[in-house]
Design a protein around this motif. Structure first.
Motif, PDB file in Angstrom:
ATOM      1  N   VAL A   1      -2.445  -5.351  21.730  1.00 46.37           N
ATOM      2  CA  VAL A   1      -2.813  -4.792  20.406  1.00 46.37           C
ATOM      3  C   VAL A   1      -1.910  -5.145  19.146  1.00 46.37           C
ATOM      4  O   VAL A   1      -0.725  -5.661  19.475  1.00 46.37           O
ATOM      5  N   VAL A   2      -2.373  -5.240  18.323  1.00 46.86           N
ATOM      6  CA  VAL A   2      -1.502  -5.625  17.121  1.00 46.86           C
ATOM      7  C   VAL A   2      -1.396  -4.253  16.073  1.00 46.86           C
ATOM      8  O   VAL A   2      -2.398  -3.873  15.762  1.00 46.86           O
ATOM      9  N   VAL A   3      -0.304  -4.012  15.536  1.00 47.61           N
ATOM     10  CA  VAL A   3       0.125  -3.066  14.960  1.00 47.61           C
ATOM     11  C   VAL A   3       0.762  -3.695  13.510  1.00 47.61           C
ATOM     12  O   VAL A   3       1.634  -4.542  13.516  1.00 47.61           O
ATOM     13  N   LEU A   4      -0.290  -3.573  12.407  1.00 46.94           N
ATOM     14  CA  LEU A   4       0.277  -4.399  11.164  1.00 46.94           C
ATOM     15  C   LEU A   4       0.314  -3.651   9.923  1.00 46.94           C
ATOM     16  O   LEU A   4      -0.619  -2.907   9.611  1.00 46.94           O
ATOM     17  N   ASP A   5       1.528  -3.925   9.457  1.00 49.51           N
ATOM     18  CA  ASP A   5       1.644  -3.389   8.037  1.00 49.51           C
ATOM     19  C   ASP A   5       0.869  -3.992   6.956  1.00 49.51           C
ATOM     20  O   ASP A   5       0.847  -5.326   7.084  1.00 49.51           O
ATOM     21  N   LEU A   6       0.357  -3.510   5.930  1.00 49.41           N
ATOM     22  CA  LEU A   6      -0.256  -3.918   4.715  1.00 49.41           C
ATOM     23  C   LEU A   6       0.508  -4.672   4.128  1.00 49.41           C
ATOM     24  O   LEU A   6       0.437  -5.797   3.344  1.00 49.41           O
ATOM     25  N   SER A   7       1.825  -4.172   3.473  1.00 45.42           N
ATOM     26  CA  SER A   7       2.670  -4.797   2.590  1.00 45.42           C
ATOM     27  C   SER A   7       3.672  -5.618   3.208  1.00 45.42           C
ATOM     28  O   SER A   7       4.767  -4.994   3.849  1.00 45.42           O
ATOM     29  N   LEU A   8       3.551  -6.709   3.234  1.00 41.54           N
ATOM     30  CA  LEU A   8       4.281  -7.583   3.995  1.00 41.54           C
ATOM     31  C   LEU A   8       4.730  -8.842   2.802  1.00 41.54           C
ATOM     32  O   LEU A   8       3.921  -9.326   2.078  1.00 41.54           O
TER      33      LEU A   8
ATOM     34  N   LEU B   1      -4.002  -2.044  14.508  1.00 38.71           N
ATOM     35  CA  LEU B   1      -3.954  -0.756  14.066  1.00 38.71           C
ATOM     36  C   LEU B   1      -3.038  -1.167  12.547  1.00 38.71           C
ATOM     37  O   LEU B   1      -2.206  -1.527  12.924  1.00 38.71           O
ATOM     38  N   LEU B   2      -3.823  -0.642  11.715  1.00 33.62           N
ATOM     39  CA  LEU B   2      -3.159  -0.847  10.346  1.00 33.62           C
ATOM     40  C   LEU B   2      -1.941   0.150  10.133  1.00 33.62           C
ATOM     41  O   LEU B   2      -2.190   1.522  10.252  1.00 33.62           O
ATOM     42  N   LEU B   3      -0.733  -0.231   9.635  1.00 36.02           N
ATOM     43  CA  LEU B   3      -0.038   0.742   9.086  1.00 36.02           C
ATOM     44  C   LEU B   3       0.456   0.665   7.594  1.00 36.02           C
ATOM     45  O   LEU B   3       0.690  -0.654   7.121  1.00 36.02           O
ATOM     46  N   THR B   4       0.264   1.669   6.697  1.00 36.21           N
ATOM     47  CA  THR B   4       0.422   1.365   5.452  1.00 36.21           C
ATOM     48  C   THR B   4       1.024   2.771   4.569  1.00 36.21           C
ATOM     49  O   THR B   4       0.563   3.729   5.079  1.00 36.21           O
TER      50      THR B   4
ATOM     51  N   ASN C   1     -13.058  -2.966   6.461  1.00 35.73           N
ATOM     52  CA  ASN C   1     -13.872  -3.891   6.186  1.00 35.73           C
ATOM     53  C   ASN C   1     -13.223  -5.074   6.780  1.00 35.73           C
ATOM     54  O   ASN C   1     -13.987  -6.149   7.067  1.00 35.73           O
ATOM     55  N   ALA C   2     -12.002  -5.240   6.557  1.00 35.35           N
ATOM     56  CA  ALA C   2     -11.176  -6.740   6.988  1.00 35.35           C
ATOM     57  C   ALA C   2     -11.204  -7.100   8.425  1.00 35.35           C
ATOM     58  O   ALA C   2     -11.049  -8.189   9.020  1.00 35.35           O
ATOM     59  N   GLY C   3     -11.551  -5.926   9.207  1.00 35.14           N
ATOM     60  CA  GLY C   3     -11.694  -6.103  10.691  1.00 35.14           C
ATOM     61  C   GLY C   3     -10.793  -5.302  11.432  1.00 35.14           C
ATOM     62  O   GLY C   3     -10.515  -5.395  12.637  1.00 35.14           O
ATOM     63  N   ALA C   4      -9.891  -4.310  10.957  1.00 33.46           N
ATOM     64  CA  ALA C   4      -9.162  -3.306  11.507  1.00 33.46           C
ATOM     65  C   ALA C   4      -9.918  -2.247  12.260  1.00 33.46           C
ATOM     66  O   ALA C   4     -10.927  -2.071  11.939  1.00 33.46           O
ATOM     67  N   ASP C   5      -9.367  -1.974  13.487  1.00 30.43           N
ATOM     68  CA  ASP C   5      -9.985  -0.988  14.393  1.00 30.43           C
ATOM     69  C   ASP C   5      -9.395   0.439  14.178  1.00 30.43           C
ATOM     70  O   ASP C   5     -10.241   1.394  14.487  1.00 30.43           O
ATOM     71  N   ASP C   6      -8.435   0.455  13.396  1.00 30.80           N
ATOM     72  CA  ASP C   6      -7.824   1.963  13.348  1.00 30.80           C
ATOM     73  C   ASP C   6      -6.816   1.772  12.126  1.00 30.80           C
ATOM     74  O   ASP C   6      -6.400   0.742  11.697  1.00 30.80           O
ATOM     75  N   TYR C   7      -6.442   2.832  11.364  1.00 27.51           N
ATOM     76  CA  TYR C   7      -5.571   2.897  10.356  1.00 27.51           C
ATOM     77  C   TYR C   7      -4.756   4.299  10.443  1.00 27.51           C
ATOM     78  O   TYR C   7      -5.233   5.382  10.708  1.00 27.51           O
ATOM     79  N   LEU C   8      -3.307   4.165  10.120  1.00 32.92           N
ATOM     80  CA  LEU C   8      -2.475   5.061  10.134  1.00 32.92           C
ATOM     81  C   LEU C   8      -1.669   5.228   9.036  1.00 32.92           C
ATOM     82  O   LEU C   8      -0.920   4.186   9.004  1.00 32.92           O
ATOM     83  N   PRO C   9      -1.724   6.174   8.043  1.00 30.12           N
ATOM     84  CA  PRO C   9      -0.947   5.814   6.869  1.00 30.12           C
ATOM     85  C   PRO C   9       0.521   6.513   7.160  1.00 30.12           C
ATOM     86  O   PRO C   9       0.764   7.124   8.127  1.00 30.12           O
ATOM     87  N   LYS C  10       1.395   5.945   6.419  1.00 32.90           N
ATOM     88  CA  LYS C  10       2.847   6.300   6.566  1.00 32.90           C
ATOM     89  C   LYS C  10       3.335   7.704   5.615  1.00 32.90           C
ATOM     90  O   LYS C  10       2.622   7.801   4.281  1.00 32.90           O
TER      91      LYS C  10
END
Length: 225
Positions: free
Chosen positions: A47-54, A76-79, A92-101
């Motif tokens: 699994v990849v946990v990926l922040d949007l602001s890098l 899983l996107l973190l942002t 749309n870019a291909g993430a499977d899930d999304y979790l806001p900070k």
């Protein structure tokens, strides 16, 4: 479970690495978008946990490049961006899930495990173990074996051997290996990779593997006769 954590906030990254490690996950940290894709390719995490602001390359670009390269690892996107538009762009870019900070650590763990359960059968078929002579790396446990015995190595030497085994018989540059052995460690001197190479070469004595230096090119893992 092997997790690639791409997060540039040092405090949050350290907290997540420790917390997820305590619940049995093996976490590979990364702090820079430019380093994320090469690390993703070499590590093949569950699994990849990926922040949007890098820095350098943002999370959406990393994700789009990974999907274009055929990497199907669940993400899983973190942002901190909380708008619907950002969420839609990520999915749309291909993430499977999304979790806001900010988020709850228990919820993060639950979402990671849910992604792993849904995708594990496919991933297990697509990520075979690495083999080089008598040495085998089990991608799903993170253990290195010499014949049928665990081959104990420090973390950086393990990362170096794993990277070389993935390209056994082919040269890898110092730049490529530095990125994989010292992911996100921008304060480490570039020549530190030579120290890790030296230590690993000594430990490979008697294993049937040789670590060859190719002047001007880099290093190569060779199966000895």
């Amino acid at each position: 479970m092997h997790l690639l954590l791409v997060e540039d906030d040092l405090s949050l990254r350290t907290t997540l690495e420790r917390s997820l490690g305590r619940v049995g996950m093996r976490v590979t940290p990364c702090s820079d978008g430019a380093l994320a894709l090469p690390l993703w390719r070499s590590e093949l995490p569950d699994v990849v946990v990926l922040d949007l602001s890098l820095p350098h390359v943002d999370g959406l670009q990393v994700l789009a490049q990974a999907r274009a390269a055929g990497l199907r690892t669940p993400v899983l996107l973190l942002t901190a961006r909380g708008t619907v538009g950002d969420k839609v762009a990520g999915l749309n870019a291909g993430a499977d899930d999304y979790l806001p900070k900010p988020f709850d650590l228990d919820e993060l763990e639950a979402r990671i495990r849910a992604l792993h359960r849904r995708h594990a059968p496919t991933d297990n078929l697509s990520t075979p173990d690495l083999h080089a002579g008598r040495v085998r790396y089990d991608r799903h446990t993170g253990a290195m074996y010499l014949d049928n015995t665990v081959f104990e190595l420090p973390q950086r030497e393990l990362a170096l051997l794993r990277a070389l085994m993935a390209k056994a018989g082919k040269a890898m540059t110092k730049e490529q290996l530095f990125t994989l052995v010292f992911p996100g460690e921008l304060d480490v001197q570039y020549d530190a990779i030579e120290v890790v190479v030296y230590r690993l070469r000594k430990k490979l004595t008697g294993t049937g593997l040789g670590l060859v230096t190719l002047r001007g090119l880099g290093y190569l893992l060779k199966v000895e006769e």
